[in-house]
Write a protein that holds these residues in place. Structure first.
Motif, PDB file in Angstrom:
ATOM      1  N   GLU A 111      10.642 107.921   7.372  1.00  0.00           N
ATOM      2  CA  GLU A 111      12.090 108.655   7.362  1.00  0.00           C
ATOM      3  C   GLU A 111      11.993 109.796   7.857  1.00  0.00           C
ATOM      4  O   GLU A 111      11.066 110.728   7.331  1.00  0.00           O
ATOM      5  CB  GLU A 111      12.614 108.599   5.743  1.00  0.00           C
ATOM      6  N   THR A 112      12.661 110.568   8.758  1.00  0.00           N
ATOM      7  CA  THR A 112      12.617 111.888   9.422  1.00  0.00           C
ATOM      8  C   THR A 112      13.423 112.697   8.493  1.00  0.00           C
ATOM      9  O   THR A 112      14.510 112.130   8.292  1.00  0.00           O
ATOM     10  CB  THR A 112      13.009 111.684  10.808  1.00  0.00           C
ATOM     11  N   PRO A 113      13.157 113.921   8.426  1.00  0.00           N
ATOM     12  CA  PRO A 113      14.149 114.868   7.740  1.00  0.00           C
ATOM     13  C   PRO A 113      15.130 115.419   8.739  1.00  0.00           C
ATOM     14  O   PRO A 113      15.183 115.406  10.045  1.00  0.00           O
ATOM     15  CB  PRO A 113      13.339 115.949   7.403  1.00  0.00           C
ATOM     16  N   VAL A 223       5.950 115.724   5.977  1.00  0.00           N
ATOM     17  CA  VAL A 223       7.394 115.039   5.560  1.00  0.00           C
ATOM     18  C   VAL A 223       6.919 113.732   4.537  1.00  0.00           C
ATOM     19  O   VAL A 223       6.198 113.016   4.752  1.00  0.00           O
ATOM     20  CB  VAL A 223       7.791 114.344   6.820  1.00  0.00           C
ATOM     21  N   ALA A 224       7.886 113.878   3.456  1.00  0.00           N
ATOM     22  CA  ALA A 224       7.356 113.062   2.252  1.00  0.00           C
ATOM     23  C   ALA A 224       8.872 112.641   2.137  1.00  0.00           C
ATOM     24  O   ALA A 224       9.220 112.742   0.819  1.00  0.00           O
ATOM     25  CB  ALA A 224       6.647 113.768   1.282  1.00  0.00           C
ATOM     26  N   LEU A 225       9.464 111.697   2.467  1.00  0.00           N
ATOM     27  CA  LEU A 225      11.004 111.295   2.423  1.00  0.00           C
ATOM     28  C   LEU A 225      10.887 109.763   2.055  1.00  0.00           C
ATOM     29  O   LEU A 225      11.841 109.145   1.610  1.00  0.00           O
ATOM     30  CB  LEU A 225      12.030 111.577   3.590  1.00  0.00           C
ATOM     31  N   GLY A 226       9.660 109.215   2.284  1.00  0.00           N
ATOM     32  CA  GLY A 226       9.944 107.420   2.146  1.00  0.00           C
ATOM     33  C   GLY A 226       9.920 107.109   3.313  1.00  0.00           C
ATOM     34  O   GLY A 226       9.467 107.454   4.448  1.00  0.00           O
ATOM     35  N   ALA A 227       9.797 105.691   3.278  1.00  0.00           N
ATOM     36  CA  ALA A 227       9.665 104.890   4.477  1.00  0.00           C
ATOM     37  C   ALA A 227      10.596 103.518   4.455  1.00  0.00           C
ATOM     38  O   ALA A 227      11.329 103.173   3.481  1.00  0.00           O
ATOM     39  CB  ALA A 227       8.209 104.259   4.367  1.00  0.00           C
ATOM     40  N   ALA A 228      11.080 103.135   5.596  1.00  0.00           N
ATOM     41  CA  ALA A 228      11.901 102.088   5.706  1.00  0.00           C
ATOM     42  C   ALA A 228      10.899 100.924   6.135  1.00  0.00           C
ATOM     43  O   ALA A 228      10.334 100.825   7.055  1.00  0.00           O
ATOM     44  CB  ALA A 228      12.799 102.049   6.678  1.00  0.00           C
ATOM     45  N   GLY A 229      10.645  99.700   5.075  1.00  0.00           N
ATOM     46  CA  GLY A 229       9.717  98.702   5.501  1.00  0.00           C
ATOM     47  C   GLY A 229      10.191  97.858   6.335  1.00  0.00           C
ATOM     48  O   GLY A 229      11.528  97.752   6.578  1.00  0.00           O
ATOM     49  N   GLY A 230       9.369  97.195   7.213  1.00  0.00           N
ATOM     50  CA  GLY A 230      10.063  96.167   8.161  1.00  0.00           C
ATOM     51  C   GLY A 230       9.974  94.937   7.280  1.00  0.00           C
ATOM     52  O   GLY A 230       9.469  93.684   7.516  1.00  0.00           O
ATOM     53  N   PRO A 240      10.756  89.107  -2.851  1.00  0.00           N
ATOM     54  CA  PRO A 240      11.339  90.269  -3.432  1.00  0.00           C
ATOM     55  C   PRO A 240      10.542  91.589  -2.946  1.00  0.00           C
ATOM     56  O   PRO A 240       9.271  91.447  -2.487  1.00  0.00           O
ATOM     57  CB  PRO A 240      11.075  90.084  -4.872  1.00  0.00           C
ATOM     58  N   GLN A 241      11.183  92.718  -2.952  1.00  0.00           N
ATOM     59  CA  GLN A 241      10.758  93.936  -2.546  1.00  0.00           C
ATOM     60  C   GLN A 241      10.574  94.892  -3.745  1.00  0.00           C
ATOM     61  O   GLN A 241      11.287  94.740  -4.520  1.00  0.00           O
ATOM     62  CB  GLN A 241      11.696  94.545  -1.619  1.00  0.00           C
ATOM     63  N   ASP A 242       9.636  96.106  -3.606  1.00  0.00           N
ATOM     64  CA  ASP A 242       9.449  97.184  -4.363  1.00  0.00           C
ATOM     65  C   ASP A 242      10.156  98.218  -3.442  1.00  0.00           C
ATOM     66  O   ASP A 242       9.246  98.803  -2.717  1.00  0.00           O
ATOM     67  CB  ASP A 242       8.054  97.304  -4.880  1.00  0.00           C
ATOM     68  N   GLY A 243      11.266  98.586  -3.604  1.00  0.00           N
ATOM     69  CA  GLY A 243      11.812  99.677  -2.790  1.00  0.00           C
ATOM     70  C   GLY A 243      11.803  99.134  -1.250  1.00  0.00           C
ATOM     71  O   GLY A 243      12.295  98.120  -1.055  1.00  0.00           O
ATOM     72  N   PRO A 244      11.199  99.977  -0.353  1.00  0.00           N
ATOM     73  CA  PRO A 244      11.314  99.642   0.885  1.00  0.00           C
ATOM     74  C   PRO A 244       9.971  98.709   1.509  1.00  0.00           C
ATOM     75  O   PRO A 244       9.744  98.392   2.289  1.00  0.00           O
ATOM     76  CB  PRO A 244      11.083 100.812   1.570  1.00  0.00           C
ATOM     77  N   TYR A 245       9.117  98.495   0.208  1.00  0.00           N
ATOM     78  CA  TYR A 245       8.031  97.510   0.510  1.00  0.00           C
ATOM     79  C   TYR A 245       8.081  96.055  -0.011  1.00  0.00           C
ATOM     80  O   TYR A 245       8.958  95.899  -0.856  1.00  0.00           O
ATOM     81  CB  TYR A 245       6.808  98.237  -0.133  1.00  0.00           C
ATOM     82  N   LEU A 246       7.327  95.185   0.478  1.00  0.00           N
ATOM     83  CA  LEU A 246       7.372  94.009   0.229  1.00  0.00           C
ATOM     84  C   LEU A 246       6.126  93.759  -1.171  1.00  0.00           C
ATOM     85  O   LEU A 246       5.259  94.329  -0.989  1.00  0.00           O
ATOM     86  CB  LEU A 246       6.956  92.978   1.163  1.00  0.00           C
ATOM     87  N   ARG A 247       6.760  93.226  -1.900  1.00  0.00           N
ATOM     88  CA  ARG A 247       5.812  92.867  -3.051  1.00  0.00           C
ATOM     89  C   ARG A 247       4.861  91.740  -2.771  1.00  0.00           C
ATOM     90  O   ARG A 247       5.226  90.701  -2.529  1.00  0.00           O
ATOM     91  CB  ARG A 247       6.736  92.255  -4.339  1.00  0.00           C
ATOM     92  N   ALA A 262       0.458  91.890   4.893  1.00  0.00           N
ATOM     93  CA  ALA A 262      -0.448  92.981   4.751  1.00  0.00           C
ATOM     94  C   ALA A 262      -0.083  94.231   5.339  1.00  0.00           C
ATOM     95  O   ALA A 262       1.056  93.960   6.368  1.00  0.00           O
ATOM     96  CB  ALA A 262      -1.834  92.520   5.424  1.00  0.00           C
ATOM     97  N   GLY A 263      -0.769  95.184   5.326  1.00  0.00           N
ATOM     98  CA  GLY A 263      -0.326  96.561   6.107  1.00  0.00           C
ATOM     99  C   GLY A 263       0.593  97.357   5.412  1.00  0.00           C
ATOM    100  O   GLY A 263       1.134  97.105   4.187  1.00  0.00           O
ATOM    101  N   ASP A 264       1.281  98.246   6.283  1.00  0.00           N
ATOM    102  CA  ASP A 264       2.366  99.287   5.538  1.00  0.00           C
ATOM    103  C   ASP A 264       3.538  98.507   5.326  1.00  0.00           C
ATOM    104  O   ASP A 264       4.130  99.322   4.042  1.00  0.00           O
ATOM    105  CB  ASP A 264       2.896 100.010   7.069  1.00  0.00           C
ATOM    106  N   LEU A 265       3.505  97.338   5.654  1.00  0.00           N
ATOM    107  CA  LEU A 265       4.862  96.512   5.021  1.00  0.00           C
ATOM    108  C   LEU A 265       4.753  96.527   3.363  1.00  0.00           C
ATOM    109  O   LEU A 265       5.778  96.470   2.888  1.00  0.00           O
ATOM    110  CB  LEU A 265       4.854  95.272   5.820  1.00  0.00           C
ATOM    111  N   THR A 266       3.451  96.387   2.927  1.00  0.00           N
ATOM    112  CA  THR A 266       3.268  96.256   1.638  1.00  0.00           C
ATOM    113  C   THR A 266       3.021  97.528   0.674  1.00  0.00           C
ATOM    114  O   THR A 266       2.769  97.449  -0.504  1.00  0.00           O
ATOM    115  CB  THR A 266       2.233  95.232   1.322  1.00  0.00           C
ATOM    116  N   GLY A 267       3.151  98.782   1.570  1.00  0.00           N
ATOM    117  CA  GLY A 267       3.053  99.897   0.893  1.00  0.00           C
ATOM    118  C   GLY A 267       1.652 100.336   0.715  1.00  0.00           C
ATOM    119  O   GLY A 267       0.798 100.256   1.571  1.00  0.00           O
ATOM    120  N   GLY A 268       1.166 100.677  -0.443  1.00  0.00           N
ATOM    121  CA  GLY A 268      -0.341 101.161  -0.679  1.00  0.00           C
ATOM    122  C   GLY A 268      -0.619 102.239  -0.067  1.00  0.00           C
ATOM    123  O   GLY A 268       0.277 103.166  -0.123  1.00  0.00           O
ATOM    124  N   ASN A 269      -1.806 102.536   0.348  1.00  0.00           N
ATOM    125  CA  ASN A 269      -2.119 103.628   1.001  1.00  0.00           C
ATOM    126  C   ASN A 269      -1.961 104.137   2.508  1.00  0.00           C
ATOM    127  O   ASN A 269      -2.146 105.020   2.936  1.00  0.00           O
ATOM    128  CB  ASN A 269      -3.657 103.990   0.841  1.00  0.00           C
TER     129      ASN A 269
END
Ligand SMILES: Cc1cc2nc3c(=O)[nH]c(=O)nc-3n(C[C@H](O)[C@H](O)[C@H](O)COP(=O)(O)OP(=O)(O)OC[C@H]3O[C@@H](n4cnc5c(N)ncnc54)[C@H](O)[C@@H]3O)c2cc1C
Length: 303
Positions: A111-113, A223-230, A240-247, A262-269
């Protein structure tokens, strides 16, 4: 019908494809192009490349690696996925495919500010990743844009690199958990709630200008506003999702049999190295499920 369809051809998806193709499973990677990795000009923390490497090259190398073992890559956008009684039907803008198993690796967008000129300074002071870029701002003044726990945690992480850290909520109320807020106070991290008007500087970012007209000197703005998961594709499968990420479970499995992610889609680091590791895990465990066996945790085998 192919054995595996990987949706998303960034590091996570291509790493999965290397494993499934090399295990002699017919593997199709559907990738619409673009994505986070290809957009990163320079990465300095990617294992094995001490002089840095571009995201474009990481993906190109991953594509060459996956295709060497027989994976096919098609530049198509997936629009729908259906679970059709034991196999999956994957619809793209161009065609329709069927597979026995899926790896979802569609990434996430950041997310961009709402701050004027912020795009202009991306890579020249504005960053979306403390883990990636804080090293470049050692002992220099930095600020984090954001108002929640994510921003507070990024600010605390920055303290490993510099004592000069501020949080800019850009007009929002600061609503991080009290424990995080206390830790920021202990480290004298100022939280500024005034709206930000714009960022400015000559070649590189030099300051943030508040709407009040006040200028704050910063070399780095994180920037630390969050992300929109794919997550749209996964939604069509009811995962099911956890916020914008896939569980996902610890083995990268989703709630649908033979669908891994796998990857950014699932959050994590959210790093290339972790995306690649998760892609490998997703593939290994998908192969395991094809064999009808369970996830093998070597800690349990060796105990
Ligand atoms: C500015 C910035 C700097 C960074 N710097 C670093 C760094 O220094 N070091 C580091 O390790 N990490 C860094 N990262 C993080 C890193 O880039 C990500 O963690 C990593 O790229 C995630 O890989 P991925 O495979 O999950 O996603 P992506 O690379 O985003 O790949 C996802 C792919 O899926 C495709 N896709 C999406 N939807 C569909 C669809 N419907 N159909 C078909 N294809 C689809 C996309 O086109 C894309 O190709 C940085 C990130 C940013 C934003």
């Amino acid at each position: 019908m192919v054995d595996v369809i990987v949706i998303g051809g960034g590091p996570a998806g291509l790493s999965a494809a290397v494993y499934t193709a090399r295990a002699d499973q017919e593997t199709l990677v559907l990738d619409k192009g673009g994505g986070t990795t290809r957009g990163v000009d320079y990465m300095e923390n990617f294992y094995g490349f001490p002089d840095g490497i571009s995201g474009e090259e990481i993906v190109a190398r991953g594509e060459a690696h996956a295709t060497k073992f027989g994976a096919e890559i098609r530049r198509e956008e997936v629009v729908r996925v259906a679970d059709d009684d034991g196999h999956f039907v994957v619809e793209t803008t161009d065609d329709e495919y069927e597979a026995r198993g899926l790896v979802l690796a569609t990434g996430a967008s950041y997310e961009t500010p709402a701050i004027a000129d912020v795009d202009e300074y991306e890579g020249r002071g504005v960053s979306y990743c403390v883990e990636c870029d804080a090293y470049f701002y050692r002992d220099r003044p930095v600020a984090v844009v954001g108002a929640g726990n994510y921003a507070a945690k990024e600010a605390l992480m920055l303290l490993d690199y510099t004592d000069d850290v501020r949080v800019l909520t850009n007009g929002d109320a600061f609503d991080a958990d009290p424990e995080l807020a206390d830790r920021l106070r202990e480290h004298a991290v100022e939280v500024i709630t005034d709206p930000v008007d714009r960022v400015a500087g000559e070649e590189e970012l030099e300051r943030v200008v508040l709407r009040s007209g006040e200028s704050i000197g910063v070399d780095g703005l994180f920037v630390a506003l969050g992300a929109a998961g794919g997550t749209d594709i996964a939604e069509t499968l009811g995962i099911p999702q956890d916020g914008p990420y896939l569980r996902v479970d610890e083995d990268q499995s989703t709630t649908v049999d033979r669908v891994y992610a796998a990857g950014d889609l699932t959050g994590g680091n959210r790093q290339v190295a972790t995306s690649i590791g998760e892609g490998a895990d997703a593939a290994i465990n998908l192969l395991e499920s094809f064999r009808g066996t369970d996830y093998v945790d070597y800690r349990k085998l060796d105990a």
